[in-house]
Design a protein around this motif. Structure first.
Motif, PDB file in Angstrom:
ATOM      1  N   UNK A 132       2.369  17.417   7.300  1.00 48.76           N
ATOM      2  CA  UNK A 132       1.727  16.193   6.811  1.00 48.76           C
ATOM      3  C   UNK A 132       0.512  15.890   7.672  1.00 48.76           C
ATOM      4  N   UNK A 168       0.612  15.874   1.054  1.00 52.86           N
ATOM      5  CA  UNK A 168       0.509  14.456   0.712  1.00 52.86           C
ATOM      6  C   UNK A 168      -0.942  14.023   0.794  1.00 52.86           C
ATOM      7  N   UNK A 169      -1.381  13.285  -0.194  1.00 50.06           N
ATOM      8  CA  UNK A 169      -2.707  12.676  -0.096  1.00 50.06           C
ATOM      9  C   UNK A 169      -2.648  11.584   0.963  1.00 50.06           C
ATOM     10  N   UNK A 170      -3.594  11.607   1.853  1.00 47.31           N
ATOM     11  CA  UNK A 170      -3.656  10.543   2.858  1.00 47.31           C
ATOM     12  C   UNK A 170      -5.085  10.003   2.875  1.00 47.31           C
ATOM     13  N   UNK A 171      -5.382   9.178   3.850  1.00 45.75           N
ATOM     14  CA  UNK A 171      -6.706   8.559   3.883  1.00 45.75           C
ATOM     15  C   UNK A 171      -6.573   7.140   4.373  1.00 45.75           C
ATOM     16  N   UNK A 172      -5.463   6.507   3.979  1.00 44.74           N
ATOM     17  CA  UNK A 172      -5.109   5.225   4.570  1.00 44.74           C
ATOM     18  C   UNK A 172      -4.201   5.564   5.751  1.00 44.74           C
ATOM     19  N   UNK A 211       0.823  -1.214   0.000  1.00 44.92           N
ATOM     20  CA  UNK A 211       0.000   0.000   0.000  1.00 44.92           C
ATOM     21  C   UNK A 211       0.855   1.261   0.000  1.00 44.92           C
ATOM     22  N   UNK A 248      -7.809  14.080   2.435  1.00 46.71           N
ATOM     23  CA  UNK A 248      -7.049  15.191   1.849  1.00 46.71           C
ATOM     24  C   UNK A 248      -6.276  14.753   0.608  1.00 46.71           C
ATOM     25  N   UNK A 249      -6.209  15.666  -0.342  1.00 48.39           N
ATOM     26  CA  UNK A 249      -5.695  15.375  -1.678  1.00 48.39           C
ATOM     27  C   UNK A 249      -4.572  16.354  -2.002  1.00 48.39           C
ATOM     28  N   UNK A 250      -3.421  15.810  -2.386  1.00 47.24           N
ATOM     29  CA  UNK A 250      -2.261  16.667  -2.652  1.00 47.24           C
ATOM     30  C   UNK A 250      -2.421  17.505  -3.917  1.00 47.24           C
ATOM     31  N   UNK A 301      -1.633   5.626   8.961  1.00 50.72           N
ATOM     32  CA  UNK A 301      -0.303   5.073   9.227  1.00 50.72           C
ATOM     33  C   UNK A 301       0.687   5.261   8.092  1.00 50.72           C
ATOM     34  N   UNK A 302       0.427   6.173   7.178  1.00 43.09           N
ATOM     35  CA  UNK A 302       1.340   6.398   6.060  1.00 43.09           C
ATOM     36  C   UNK A 302       2.208   7.642   6.215  1.00 43.09           C
ATOM     37  N   UNK A 306       0.154   3.943  -2.775  1.00 37.61           N
ATOM     38  CA  UNK A 306      -0.414   5.259  -2.474  1.00 37.61           C
ATOM     39  C   UNK A 306       0.657   6.335  -2.276  1.00 37.61           C
ATOM     40  N   UNK A 307       1.682   6.024  -1.464  1.00 38.19           N
ATOM     41  CA  UNK A 307       2.678   7.058  -1.195  1.00 38.19           C
ATOM     42  C   UNK A 307       3.567   7.291  -2.419  1.00 38.19           C
ATOM     43  N   UNK A 346       1.436   9.392  -6.003  1.00 46.33           N
ATOM     44  CA  UNK A 346       2.081  10.707  -6.075  1.00 46.33           C
ATOM     45  C   UNK A 346       3.155  10.760  -7.161  1.00 46.33           C
TER      46      UNK A 346
END
Lengths: 295, 273
Positions: B65, B113-117, A81, B104-106, B119-120, A85-86, A90
């Motif tokens: 972030x 940074x786009x996140x949503x999952x 993942x 949130x969308x980068x 722990x990233x 995703x990261x 991006x």
């Protein structure tokens, strides 16, 4: 292959200051030349592949071209993942390097059999998926990845693979001709290329052989030429049949046929792992045989 | 670079109204967690962070972030308030073709940074902080996490890493509102003693009232920092803060308000400020 990779990475890093190498506490007696020469662009992040991949994304955001290095499933499936995703979403310059492709680490058991990586990663947008067939291909692809600013995956064998090509210059994602033949053409990816070449030459077969070190994006242009010349195709890979290299070839042939670029749909035999785990020890060659990776 | 341009109380008030409106008009979730972190965001963007609304990628900016990406409305609202984009841009929130997704969308200016999952983002922030160290940069890296998110093992990989590498240019902020997706934190996977955990991992730890603007500022301004360790600010917050009937209620992790609830909530916010 891993020796060719690290040697070339050091060479590229001499003149490309953006190259950064992260290792997941692996690479003993492999990555030291890089670590010693470029301590400011090297980091052992420990046994933490999710974190390694996230860190790689962060470094890439700040302008580095980051290589993550570990064994087989660890820098790939373990942190899928983070890759999706990261890194890939991006579209960051992170290159994932896995050593031990296929059954390279056969005796170590199924944890170290890297047999689902290509299929898994090639479904993710933005990533280039590479599986070189010999040390020369590994070297050329390392150079290509050092000059790319998007995500990449490099599947390596281990050390000591046979050199298949006399010389090699890589032209973008083009497949590489090894033998020209008639009626039947073999498309091979990864370290099993040497077996394919030996089989064809030792049996005096009139088959063609192409190495396909870049599975995604797939070289449909050459495939079209081949499909208009050869009625029979054989794909061979050290990977599950499902969604692997042969599947990528099949998809591309179907694209060509649907779009009327080829008149007939070739006979296609796909050689790969038939949806099994192998739960006993064995050398790479033994396990290839057990999995039916034979013509 | 922008700093000290805004009044944090005003920023927070306007953002809270926007959070409620976005949730109401778009039937969106996560009001509770947006209201718990918005005071911290208001202080960050009024008087702590360096940023450039004309160039959201300005090399000299501080990097923030937002790992709890589901509480997007708080950050989207604050970024509009400080001028990264027009407030009318938020009309597109969750609508077809809009970059204002409900995590949130980068693609949105000001979002790193786009996140949503979950722990990233902390690992990515660690990579950015390492880059800052290697380049001897002056800018700082911040990462805002939810409490429930600390269930994710990847965060603890990053926490080990940050301490090992003395990332004193990294500040982690935990929105400790004590309610996660399906229950109270102490009932799902207990985090306490949270401060002691971070201390033992090698962080310099601050526990604050995450709704007290002067306390947030005093801590985030760095005046109290005494070590070269990475910092963690455990912001004790209230889920749904400022709207009495939403406070400390799990349901407001999910619900969007009815018209009556929306009007009542707006009144709560206005009368409490």
């Amino acid at each position: 292959m891993r020796t060719a990779f690290i040697k070339q990475l050091v060479e590229e890093a001499e003149h490309n200051e953006s190259i950064f190498l992260l290792v997941g506490d692996l690479g003993f007696s492999v990555v030291e030349p890089f670590a010693e020469k470029f301590p400011d662009r090297f980091l052992n992040v420990g046994i933490a592949e999710q974190n390694m991949t996230g860190i790689a994304a962060g470094l890439a955001k700040e302008g580095y071209n980051v290589f993550t290095y570990s064994i087989g499933n660890f820098p790939t499936l373990r942190c899928l993942e983070q890759i999706r995703y990261d890194v890939c979403y991006h579209n960051l310059s992170v290159k994932i390097v896995a050593v031990g492709g296929g059954y390279s680490y056969g005796p170590l058991g199924a944890s170290h059999h890297t047999t689902e990586d290509i299929g898994t990663l090639r479904t993710i947008p933005n990533i280039t998926v590479c599986s070189p067939g010999d040390p020369l291909e590994a070297k050329a692809i390392t150079t290509m990845l050092c000059n790319s600013s998007s995500p990449g995956y490099l599947r390596l064998g281990k050390a000591g693979e046979t050199i298949v090509h006399n010389e090699l210059s890589l032209d973008s994602n083009k497949m590489i001709p090894v033998i020209e033949g008639k009626e039947t053409v073999v498309l091979a990816t990864g370290g099993i290329l040497a077996y394919a070449k030996n089989y064809i030459t030792q049996n005096n077969l009139d088959w063609g052989l192409y190495s396909v070190p870049i599975i995604k994006p797939f070289d449909e242009t050459t495939l079209e030429t081949l499909a208009n010349k050869y009625p029979n195709f054989i794909t061979i890979e050290e990977h599950q049949l499902s969604s692997g290299f042969g599947s990528a070839v099949l998809e591309s042939i179907n694209n060509l046929y649907f779009n009327k670029k080829i008149k007939t749909f070739p006979n296609l035999r796909r050689i790969g792992i038939p949806d099994i785990f192998i739960d006993y020890a064995g050398s790479q060659d033994f396990l290839r045989n057990e999995a039916g990776l034979r013509f | 670079m922008t700093q000290n341009k805004f009044n944090s109380t005003e920023l927070s008030l306007n953002a809270k109204l926007q959070i409620l409106t976005l949730a109401y008009e778009n039937k969106a979730s996560h009001i509770g967690g947006a209201l718990s972190i918005v005071d911290v965001l208001a202080v960050l963007y009024s008087s702590v962070l360096n940023y450039n609304i004309a160039d959201s990628k300005d090399e000299k900016r501080d990097r923030l972030f937002y790992s709890k990406g589901h509480c997007c409305t708080a950050l989207y609202a604050i970024l509009a308030e400080v001028g990264f984009y027009e407030k009318t841009a938020l009309d597109g929130f969750t609508k077809d073709g809009s970059y204002f997704t409900s995590h949130v969308n980068s693609k949105v200016p000001g979002i790193e940074l786009s996140t949503g999952s979950l722990g990233h983002a902390l690992s990515v922030a660690c990579g950015v902080a390492i880059a800052g160290k290697r380049k001897n940069a002056d800018w700082k890296t911040y990462c805002i996490l939810s409490d429930g998110e600390l269930n994710e093992g990847s965060n603890w990989e990053a926490i080990l890493f940050a301490a090992h590498h003395n990332l004193d240019n990294l500040t982690v902020i935990i929105d400790f509102n004590k309610i996660q997706s399906f229950g109270r934190v102490e009932e799902v996977i207990k985090l306490e003693p949270l401060a002691a955990k971070f201390e033992s991992f090698g962080f310099e730890v601050f526990e604050i009232d995450g709704h007290n603007h002067s306390e947030i500022f005093e801590t985030l301004s760095g005046k109290k920092y005494t070590t070269q360790k990475p910092k963690v600010i455990i912001a004790n917050t209230v889920k749904g803060k400022g709207v009495l009937f939403m406070e400390n209620k799990l349901a407001w992790h999910y619900k969007s308000p009815s018209e009556a609830e929306y009007n009542e909530a707006i009144n709560f916010i206005k009368s409490n400020n």
